[in-house]
Write a protein that holds these residues in place. Structure first.
Motif, PDB file in Angstrom:
ATOM      1  N   VAL A 114      -7.334 -20.680  10.657  1.00  0.00           N
ATOM      2  CA  VAL A 114      -6.834 -21.970  10.414  1.00  0.00           C
ATOM      3  C   VAL A 114      -5.920 -22.083   9.680  1.00  0.00           C
ATOM      4  CG1 VAL A 114      -8.676 -23.577  11.036  1.00  0.00           C
ATOM      5  CG2 VAL A 114      -8.569 -22.136   8.813  1.00  0.00           C
ATOM      6  N   ASN A 115      -4.822 -22.946   9.537  1.00  0.00           N
ATOM      7  CA  ASN A 115      -3.469 -22.829   8.634  1.00  0.00           C
ATOM      8  C   ASN A 115      -4.617 -24.494   7.797  1.00  0.00           C
ATOM      9  OD1 ASN A 115      -0.965 -21.569  10.035  1.00  0.00           O
ATOM     10  ND2 ASN A 115      -2.048 -23.010  12.096  1.00  0.00           N
ATOM     11  N   VAL A 116      -3.721 -23.605   6.332  1.00  0.00           N
ATOM     12  CA  VAL A 116      -4.336 -24.423   4.671  1.00  0.00           C
ATOM     13  C   VAL A 116      -3.756 -25.541   4.870  1.00  0.00           C
ATOM     14  CG1 VAL A 116      -5.553 -23.892   2.956  1.00  0.00           C
ATOM     15  CG2 VAL A 116      -6.298 -22.920   5.594  1.00  0.00           C
ATOM     16  N   ARG A 117      -3.697 -26.074   3.914  1.00  0.00           N
ATOM     17  CA  ARG A 117      -2.160 -26.475   3.018  1.00  0.00           C
ATOM     18  C   ARG A 117      -3.317 -27.479   2.110  1.00  0.00           C
ATOM     19  NH1 ARG A 117       1.545 -29.644   7.389  1.00  0.00           N
ATOM     20  NH2 ARG A 117       1.708 -28.238   8.969  1.00  0.00           N
ATOM     21  N   ASP A 138      -1.244 -23.872  16.254  1.00  0.00           N
ATOM     22  CA  ASP A 138      -0.118 -24.280  16.322  1.00  0.00           C
ATOM     23  C   ASP A 138       0.620 -24.938  15.127  1.00  0.00           C
ATOM     24  OD1 ASP A 138       0.375 -23.430  18.962  1.00  0.00           O
ATOM     25  OD2 ASP A 138      -0.606 -24.742  19.940  1.00  0.00           O
ATOM     26  N   ASP A 139       0.012 -24.922  13.774  1.00  0.00           N
ATOM     27  CA  ASP A 139       0.337 -25.970  13.028  1.00  0.00           C
ATOM     28  C   ASP A 139       0.117 -26.845  13.090  1.00  0.00           C
ATOM     29  OD1 ASP A 139       0.539 -26.815  10.016  1.00  0.00           O
ATOM     30  OD2 ASP A 139       2.224 -25.006   9.798  1.00  0.00           O
ATOM     31  N   VAL A 140       0.070 -27.981  14.136  1.00  0.00           N
ATOM     32  CA  VAL A 140       0.888 -29.030  14.269  1.00  0.00           C
ATOM     33  C   VAL A 140      -0.652 -30.506  14.062  1.00  0.00           C
ATOM     34  CG1 VAL A 140       1.089 -30.745  16.385  1.00  0.00           C
ATOM     35  CG2 VAL A 140       2.203 -28.668  16.570  1.00  0.00           C
ATOM     36  N   ARG A 141      -1.295 -30.288  14.703  1.00  0.00           N
ATOM     37  CA  ARG A 141      -2.975 -31.520  14.527  1.00  0.00           C
ATOM     38  C   ARG A 141      -3.428 -30.925  13.627  1.00  0.00           C
ATOM     39  NH1 ARG A 141      -7.539 -31.667  17.511  1.00  0.00           N
ATOM     40  NH2 ARG A 141      -7.762 -29.439  18.017  1.00  0.00           N
ATOM     41  N   LYS A 142      -3.820 -31.807  12.602  1.00  0.00           N
ATOM     42  CA  LYS A 142      -5.061 -31.812  11.947  1.00  0.00           C
ATOM     43  C   LYS A 142      -6.493 -32.178  12.264  1.00  0.00           C
ATOM     44  CE  LYS A 142      -5.211 -35.033   8.121  1.00  0.00           C
ATOM     45  NZ  LYS A 142      -5.093 -35.916   7.034  1.00  0.00           N
ATOM     46  N   ILE A 143      -6.835 -30.990  11.636  1.00  0.00           N
ATOM     47  CA  ILE A 143      -8.614 -30.669  12.690  1.00  0.00           C
ATOM     48  C   ILE A 143      -9.489 -31.101  11.181  1.00  0.00           C
ATOM     49  CG2 ILE A 143      -7.538 -29.084  14.480  1.00  0.00           C
ATOM     50  CD1 ILE A 143      -8.306 -27.171  12.899  1.00  0.00           C
ATOM     51  N   ALA A 144      -9.044 -31.202  10.287  1.00  0.00           N
ATOM     52  CA  ALA A 144     -10.314 -31.417   9.119  1.00  0.00           C
ATOM     53  C   ALA A 144      -9.940 -31.895   7.404  1.00  0.00           C
ATOM     54  CB  ALA A 144     -11.182 -30.144   9.230  1.00  0.00           C
ATOM     55  N   THR A 145     -10.491 -32.230   7.126  1.00  0.00           N
ATOM     56  CA  THR A 145     -10.196 -32.228   5.277  1.00  0.00           C
ATOM     57  C   THR A 145     -10.910 -32.295   4.239  1.00  0.00           C
ATOM     58  OG1 THR A 145      -7.933 -34.318   6.496  1.00  0.00           O
ATOM     59  CG2 THR A 145      -8.980 -33.859   3.817  1.00  0.00           C
ATOM     60  N   GLY A 146     -11.200 -31.157   3.172  1.00  0.00           N
ATOM     61  CA  GLY A 146     -12.476 -30.782   2.349  1.00  0.00           C
ATOM     62  C   GLY A 146     -11.292 -30.998   1.023  1.00  0.00           C
ATOM     63  N   GLU A 147     -12.359 -30.774   0.097  1.00  0.00           N
ATOM     64  CA  GLU A 147     -11.832 -29.980  -0.580  1.00  0.00           C
ATOM     65  C   GLU A 147     -11.789 -29.093  -1.435  1.00  0.00           C
ATOM     66  OE1 GLU A 147     -16.493 -31.149  -3.441  1.00  0.00           O
ATOM     67  OE2 GLU A 147     -14.446 -32.811  -3.057  1.00  0.00           O
ATOM     68  N   ARG A 170      10.835 -28.789  -4.146  1.00  0.00           N
ATOM     69  CA  ARG A 170       9.998 -28.907  -2.890  1.00  0.00           C
ATOM     70  C   ARG A 170      10.174 -29.230  -1.495  1.00  0.00           C
ATOM     71  NH1 ARG A 170       5.540 -30.506  -7.580  1.00  0.00           N
ATOM     72  NH2 ARG A 170       5.805 -28.888  -9.355  1.00  0.00           N
ATOM     73  N   VAL A 171       9.359 -28.935  -0.636  1.00  0.00           N
ATOM     74  CA  VAL A 171       9.098 -29.318   0.964  1.00  0.00           C
ATOM     75  C   VAL A 171       8.345 -29.930   1.080  1.00  0.00           C
ATOM     76  CG1 VAL A 171       9.548 -28.902   3.326  1.00  0.00           C
ATOM     77  CG2 VAL A 171      11.020 -27.691   1.379  1.00  0.00           C
ATOM     78  N   ASP A 172       8.092 -31.088   1.682  1.00  0.00           N
ATOM     79  CA  ASP A 172       6.882 -32.069   1.936  1.00  0.00           C
ATOM     80  C   ASP A 172       6.875 -32.455   3.824  1.00  0.00           C
ATOM     81  OD1 ASP A 172       4.322 -33.348   2.213  1.00  0.00           O
ATOM     82  OD2 ASP A 172       4.993 -34.790   1.643  1.00  0.00           O
ATOM     83  N   GLU A 173       6.126 -31.750   3.740  1.00  0.00           N
ATOM     84  CA  GLU A 173       5.905 -32.517   6.557  1.00  0.00           C
ATOM     85  C   GLU A 173       7.686 -31.823   6.469  1.00  0.00           C
ATOM     86  OE1 GLU A 173       3.553 -32.180   7.688  1.00  0.00           O
ATOM     87  OE2 GLU A 173       2.031 -31.892   6.562  1.00  0.00           O
TER      88      GLU A 173
END
Length: 427
Positions: free
Chosen positions: A312-315, A269-278, A358-361
């Motif tokens: 997943v949705n990637v940012r 749903d592109d709402v909850r962040k589930i992970a952070t990487g590189e 630019r748009v940020d969140e």
């Protein structure tokens, strides 16, 4: 001449009296009908009058709105994409020798470490081959030792001129032949040992097992491409995604500068962040069919929230810059393009065209059209027009307005005509 003809004509007064009464009755009935009709029509006229007056009042009353101040702050340059979670490494475990599957030492879905025993193939046939190789090696070793002793004797006799040189050379060649056989025998022994070790199937990598494809007791062979089971390495794990080629220069600029770019993953749903990487790497060519470039990111996945083949949705966070920012819900779109309702010192709004960046969140950068400190409407814009009077409500944008003081009387707000927030039907 008769007397009747000599008398003058006199009208009948009674007949005129009845006619007069009839005229009065008709006039009275008409008057009563007109009065009733007028009273019924007058019942609707005040309503229409009140409706028009109400609309006129609405046009002049202050509209309750929420505002946000334009400020200078950091805004992230983020690229969005849809990605697929892929195992960091995937191995199909296969048998390297033929034989009966004697034992399965794992459970479906089990986590294993590199080197753990997974299955055992009947080793007896390969043990026999090893014993044969060892026996041949010992036989040839004994022949080599005998040939070496004979060579020493021939050399001593040659020094005593007891035998010919040719006999010594022939014995030396025989020793070299047995030395070659010893190497071949050792290779045969090593090969037999290797084949015997293949009867123990171990995990080549650490990861999680899938469902087994062969049951215990079946015959397996090295040519079977299905294998016994599949191991996927999920810690760490990777995500594959694509970006348009137009966005490639911005990413390459950061990579060539040696910067590590952060990648955030969000749920379906592109709402909850589930992970952070590189970001790890990118492909070496652009796909000419889609005009996109493939990227690969790495994630620790300590909680195993990511699963292979998951969408997943990637940012991808490319960079951060300073700019004039305001909430995105304050920006409107119309025939003039992007604009905002700017609140003046007189509490009146004015349509202000802007150029957005630019748009940020929930925030957007403003390139031109606004200055820091100005106030724009972020809630209640659907009831606004150029020059409308507004009343700024308390509370942050997106939050409910501040409740009215319980001690204050309920009713319309002073000098606005807008119902109190506590009154029924208040917006």
């Amino acid at each position: 001449m008769s007397e009747s003809s000599s008398e003058p004509y006199r009208p009948n007064r009674g007949r005129w009296l009845w006619a007069f009464v009839l005229v009065l009755a008709v006039a009275g009935g008409y008057w009563l009908y007109a009065r009733n009709s007028g009273s019924q029509g007058s019942k609707g006229k005040p309503v229409a009058g009140r409706g028009m007056a109400g609309m006129a009042g609405m046009a002049g009353m202050a509209v309750p709105v929420k505002v946000a101040a334009v400020e200078t702050g950091p805004i992230d340059y983020t690229l969005k994409a849809i990605g697929t979670v892929t195992a960091f490494n995937t191995v199909t475990v296969r048998s390297r020798v033929d034989g009966e599957l004697q034992k399965i030492a794992f459970s479906d879905g089990q986590k294993v470490q590199e080197g753990d025993l997974l299955a055992l193939i009947d080793p007896r046939n390969y043990q026999v081959q090893l014993d044969q190789a060892l026996g041949q090696q010992r036989q040839n070793e004994a022949q080599l030792q005998n040939a070496q002793r004979d060579l020493q004797r021939y050399q001593l006799l040659f020094k005593q001129n007891s035998i010919a040189k040719q006999q010594v050379d022939a014995q030396a060649a025989l020793v070299q032949q047995y030395l070659g056989s010893r190497k071949s025998d050792q290779a045969a022994v090593d090969s037999a040992k290797l084949q015997l070790s293949f009867t123990r199937i171990t995990a080549p990598i650490s990861g999680r097992l899938g469902l087994r494809k062969v049951d215990q007791g079946n015959m397996v062979n090295a040519s079977n491409t299905d294998g016994l089971v599949v191991i996927t390495q999920t810690q760490p794990i990777s995500v594959m995604f694509t970006l348009p080629q137009a966005q490639l220069p911005d990413v390459l600029e950061q990579i060539r500068a040696g910067r590590t770019l952060a990648v955030d993953l969000y749920d379906r749903d592109d709402v909850r962040k589930i992970a952070t990487g590189e970001l790890m790497s990118l492909d070496n060519q652009i796909d000419i069919a889609t005009g996109t470039v493939k990227f690969k990111a790495r994630f620790g996945n300590e909680d195993e929230s990511l699963f292979p083949n998951q969408f997943v949705n990637v940012r991808l966070r490319v960079g951060t810059s300073q700019a004039l920012v305001l909430p995105t819900m304050g920006v409107q779109q119309g025939s003039i393009g992007a604009f905002v309702y700017l609140v003046g010192d007189d509490s009146k709004v004015h349509v202000q065209p802007i150029v957005v960046g630019r748009v940020d969140e929930k925030r957007v950068a403003v390139t031109s059209g606004l200055a820091a400190g100005q106030r724009v409407v972020v809630e209640g814009v659907d009831r606004l027009r150029e020059g409308a009077q507004v009343q700024v409500m308390a509370g942050a944008p997106g939050e409910p307005a501040a409740a009215q003081d319980p001690a204050a009387p309920a009713g319309p707000l002073p000098n606005t005509g807008v119902p109190s927030s506590n009154a029924p039907g208040a917006r």
